[in-house]
Design an enzyme around this catalytic site. Structure first.
Site, mmCIF file in Angstrom:
data_model
loop_
_atom_site.group_PDB
_atom_site.id
_atom_site.type_symbol
_atom_site.label_atom_id
_atom_site.label_comp_id
_atom_site.label_asym_id
_atom_site.label_seq_id
_atom_site.Cartn_x
_atom_site.Cartn_y
_atom_site.Cartn_z
ATOM 1 N N GLU A 146 -9.744 6.758 2.988
ATOM 2 C CA GLU A 146 -10.253 5.821 3.805
ATOM 3 C C GLU A 146 -9.045 4.779 4.389
ATOM 4 O O GLU A 146 -8.482 4.618 3.771
ATOM 5 C CB GLU A 146 -11.694 5.867 3.044
ATOM 6 C CG GLU A 146 -11.098 4.497 1.987
ATOM 7 C CD GLU A 146 -10.244 4.938 1.357
ATOM 8 O OE1 GLU A 146 -9.790 5.814 0.775
ATOM 9 O OE2 GLU A 146 -9.549 4.007 -0.010
ATOM 10 N N LYS A 182 0.966 -1.095 -0.111
ATOM 11 C CA LYS A 182 -0.015 -0.018 -0.414
ATOM 12 C C LYS A 182 1.278 1.384 -0.214
ATOM 13 O O LYS A 182 0.186 2.299 -0.647
ATOM 14 C CB LYS A 182 -1.353 0.165 0.838
ATOM 15 C CG LYS A 182 -1.856 -1.236 1.257
ATOM 16 C CD LYS A 182 -3.582 -0.585 0.851
ATOM 17 C CE LYS A 182 -4.516 -1.345 0.880
ATOM 18 N NZ LYS A 182 -4.230 -2.489 1.958
ATOM 19 N N SER A 212 2.129 -9.836 -0.742
ATOM 20 C CA SER A 212 1.512 -7.529 -0.477
ATOM 21 C C SER A 212 2.392 -6.987 0.216
ATOM 22 O O SER A 212 2.226 -6.084 0.527
ATOM 23 C CB SER A 212 -0.094 -7.731 -1.064
ATOM 24 O OG SER A 212 -0.328 -9.059 0.045
HETATM 25 C C1 LIG Z 1 -5.153 -3.636 1.850
HETATM 26 C C2 LIG Z 1 -4.715 -5.478 1.024
HETATM 27 C C3 LIG Z 1 -4.440 -6.143 0.036
HETATM 28 C C4 LIG Z 1 -5.927 -5.881 -0.997
HETATM 29 O O1 LIG Z 1 -5.828 -5.352 -1.484
HETATM 30 P P1 LIG Z 1 -4.928 -5.257 -2.855
HETATM 31 O O2 LIG Z 1 -6.402 -3.292 -3.056
HETATM 32 O O3 LIG Z 1 -6.623 -6.261 -3.791
HETATM 33 O O4 LIG Z 1 -4.047 -5.254 -3.584
HETATM 34 C C5 LIG Z 1 -3.606 -7.193 0.139
HETATM 35 N N1 LIG Z 1 -2.941 -7.306 0.902
HETATM 36 C C6 LIG Z 1 -1.903 -6.773 1.290
HETATM 37 C C7 LIG Z 1 -1.616 -6.952 2.958
HETATM 38 C C8 LIG Z 1 -3.056 -5.517 1.817
HETATM 39 O O5 LIG Z 1 -2.889 -4.346 3.069
#
Ligand SMILES: *Cc1c(COP(=O)(O)O)cnc(C)c1O
Length: 407
Positions: free
Chosen positions: A110, A88, A377
């Protein structure tokens, strides 16, 4: 090359907003395109990526897991090693630099689980921007540790007490703020959704993940057979896939939250026929709706995937067939999290563990010389309160009661 500004992706996307927001969205679109053509903006972006985010993030060969499964070689893009623990931050940095370029002094955002709020608050701290984060009261109570971090970074966290008091209501409140404040305020949306130009802009800022991965694979002389990412709103997936969207290979696989199982209704899987086309919060896409067209309640063990809508470009790529969709249930994600912790010494965020689960399913079906890459992610530290309760309930209960007794 993927075009930088699309507006629509097939029938999805667009800009369905109140008249008052047309001006600020036009301004944003103009600045976004101008900034991407400006070497000075890229130099700033590079510097902050290098010094503050900690890029490039590593690409790990998960040797032990690959050997144990006896199929494809699994590689993991360790995006969770970025500052604040997830992808993010890439988008937050990009948009905050854009806000500064536009002369804005204040940023609003948000947040649901709080991860996007934490990333935004951290970036605002380093760039000297005032920061307000809207958060549903229910989420604020559930995710108290993230509220603590946001406030420590100097952000103001505003509880939203309308509707279901969760993410959707926080977005409405942020849009309301922006309609009155856009002269000096940027609205920093956290995923590849919302009214145009946000889906295009967020993809471009997250594409650094895919481009780095492509380069790291090339350095090792590897050609991937498949890329796998979890899909909430879709920002980590679309950024990871970006360099490959216009080619036929590798396979691009998006993994949605299967929750407690599709048949229970407690899930957040919008693709594969479950979502319906609709217009919500400024964009047209696939949403989970109830019989009477209201936004349906969703469930996932991972807060980041627990969302009724999907970014418009991924909805389109799903329909066109370029991106395959799969699901992983809560239990499969937890199992994958445990496997990668034991085998590789890496703790996945619960969201990313959905992608890991899909990789563990796919790997044995492929020959051992083929390569699949999973986007981690985020890292799993933030999920301690959920993971510990699920995987070691007794020890966790004892710890909590002893902590409370010591207060
Ligand atoms: C917010 C988040 C997601 C989901 O958001 P996407 O916009 O689909 O990437 C996935 N993994 C993590 C670690 C997050 O914090």
């Amino acid at each position: 090359m993927q075009s930088r500004y699309n507006d629509y992706f097939g029938e999805f996307g667009g800009r369905y907003v109140a008249e008052v927001l047309r001006g600020p969205l036009d301004e944003l679109q103009h600045e976004f395109c101008a900034a991407f053509d400006d070497p000075e903006f890229h130099a700033d972006l590079e510097r902050v990526r290098d010094q503050f985010i900690g890029r490039p993030t590593p690409l790990l060969h998960a040797v032990n897991t690959s050997t144990e499964l006896g199929g494809a070689q699994i590689y993991v893009k360790l995006e969770g090693l970025a500052n604040t623990g997830a992808h993010k931050i890439n988008n937050a940095v990009g948009q905050a630099l854009l806000a500064k370029r536009m002369g804005k002094r204040r940023v609003i955002a948000e947040t649901g689980a709080g991860q996007h709020g934490v990333a935004t608050a951290a970036v605002c701290a380093t760039l000297g921007l005032e920061c307000t984060v809207y958060m549903g009261e229910v989420d604020r109570r559930r995710q108290r540790p993230n509220v603590f971090w946001m406030e420590l970074y100097g952000a103001q966290v505003v509880p939203v007490r309308s509707g279901a008091q969760t993410l959707k209501d926080a977005v409405n409140e942020a849009l309301r703020d922006w309609a009155a404040s856009f002269a000096d305020t940027h609205y920093l949306i956290g995923s590849a959704l919302g009214p145009s130009p946000f889906p295009d802009m967020v993809r471009e800022f997250q594409a650094v993940v895919g481009r780095e991965t492509q380069q790291q694979l090339a350095e090792h002389g590897l050609t991937p057979a498949a890329l796998i990412a979890c899909v909430g709103g879709g920002s980590n997936a679309i950024g990871f896939f970006e360099p490959y969207l216009e080619s036929e290979t590798p396979r691009l696989i998006g993994v949605e939250a299967g929750g407690r199982g599709i048949e229970t209704g407690a899930h957040a899987a919008r693709m594969l026929g479950l979502g319906r086309t609709g217009i919500l919060q400024g964009y047209k896409s696939k949403f989970l709706l109830s019989e009477d067209g209201q936004v349906a309640a969703t469930h996932s063990v991972s807060a980041g995937l627990d969302y009724p809508g999907i970014g418009p470009q991924l909805a389109h790529l799903g329909e066109s067939g370029r991106v395959e969709f799969r699901r992983a249930a809560d239990a499969q994600a937890l199992e994958a999290l445990r496997a990668f912790a034991r085998n590789e010494g890496v703790i996945f965020a619960l969201e990313s563990a959905h992608a890991a689960a899909a990789a563990m399913e796919l790997a044995p079906q492929l020959p051992s010389e083929s390569v699949i890459v999973v986007n981690m992610s985020g890292r799993g530290d933030k999920d301690l309160f959920i993971t510990a309760r699920e995987l070691a309930p007794e020890a966790w209960k004892t710890f909590l009661s002893e902590e409370e007794a010591s207060l």
